[in-house]
Write a protein that holds these residues in place. Structure first.
Motif: not given
Length: 230
Positions: A85-89, A146-150, A162-167, A222-230
């Motif tokens: 919870r220190d950073r999110m994307y 939507g929400s991904y986790v690195t 690269n960086v792997l993502l899980d939806g 690993e373990g940080r939020l990547l949130f994509a929105f439109s």
């Protein structure tokens, strides 16, 4: 019978006196023990530590409020899957690809750093620079929201580091199957942008400039939020 500590002391003195009386003609009774009055402890005012106010989030207002609010809600919704919870994307797909729209949000300091990222060619078939449609379907070449986790740094034979993502949602839960990752690409480099006026399109990945990838890859981890929105 329960005997107090004072009684034990007095009783011990009486026994000693009795032993002395076997050889002495005169028995002297032990003087009664006088217990000192307890001294009250000085009153100490409690120290109240003033809690530091949290740093304001995004003080420059780089991120649309709706996107920030949705991302903060996603942190709570998916808290079991997002331990860091220190950073999110955040990625705001309403922003043109020529502009920075991948935001690294420092949740401790409140600061935001903006980078450029591409979108899928299937989401923008006319290559306008802004994606219009989104999909989770394999081979659609569309971006997913939507929400991904690195899922940590990786290296692949085609895209390299690269960086792997899980939806985490129905809108992007096929991210691994579709190989949706964060990677560097020539069509996301400044030279391409200067020549074309917009970034090139990916197959649905979050492609970034080669120069931005190493630091981003390390910080995403690993373990940080990547949130994509439109």
């Amino acid at each position: 019978m329960r005997i107090s500590r004072r009684g034990l002391i007095l009783g011990g003195s009486a026994l000693l006196a009795g032993c002395s009386s076997a050889t002495a003609s005169t028995v002297e009774l032990a003087a009664p023990l006088v217990m000192p009055e307890p001294v009250p402890a000085p009153l100490i005012e409690p120290t109240v530590l003033a809690s530091a106010d949290p740093a304001p989030l995004d003080p420059k207002g780089l991120v649309r409020k709706e996107v920030m609010d949705r991302a903060m809600a996603a942190l709570d919704i998916h808290h079991r899957r997002i331990p860091q919870r220190d950073r999110m994307y955040l990625v705001d797909f309403k922003v043109h690809s020529s502009q920075p729209r991948l935001y690294e949000v420092d949740l401790l300091a409140g600061t935001v750093t903006a980078l450029r990222t591409s979108h899928g060619r299937g989401s923008d078939p006319e290559h306008t620079g802004v994606p219009r449609t989104f999909s989770n379907t394999p081979e659609s070449y569309m971006s997913s929201v939507g929400s991904y986790v690195t899922a940590g740094p990786n290296w692949g034979p085609q895209q390299g580091p690269n960086v792997l993502l899980d939806g985490l949602e129905y809108s992007n839960d096929k991210a691994r199957e579709r190989a949706i990752i964060v990677h560097g690409a020539d069509y996301a480099d400044p030279e391409f942008l200067e020549r074309e006026g917009k970034l090139g399109r990916s197959y649905g990945c979050f492609s970034v400039a080669h120069a931005d990838l190493p630091g981003l890859r390390e910080r995403m981890g690993e373990g940080r939020l990547l949130f994509a929105f439109s």
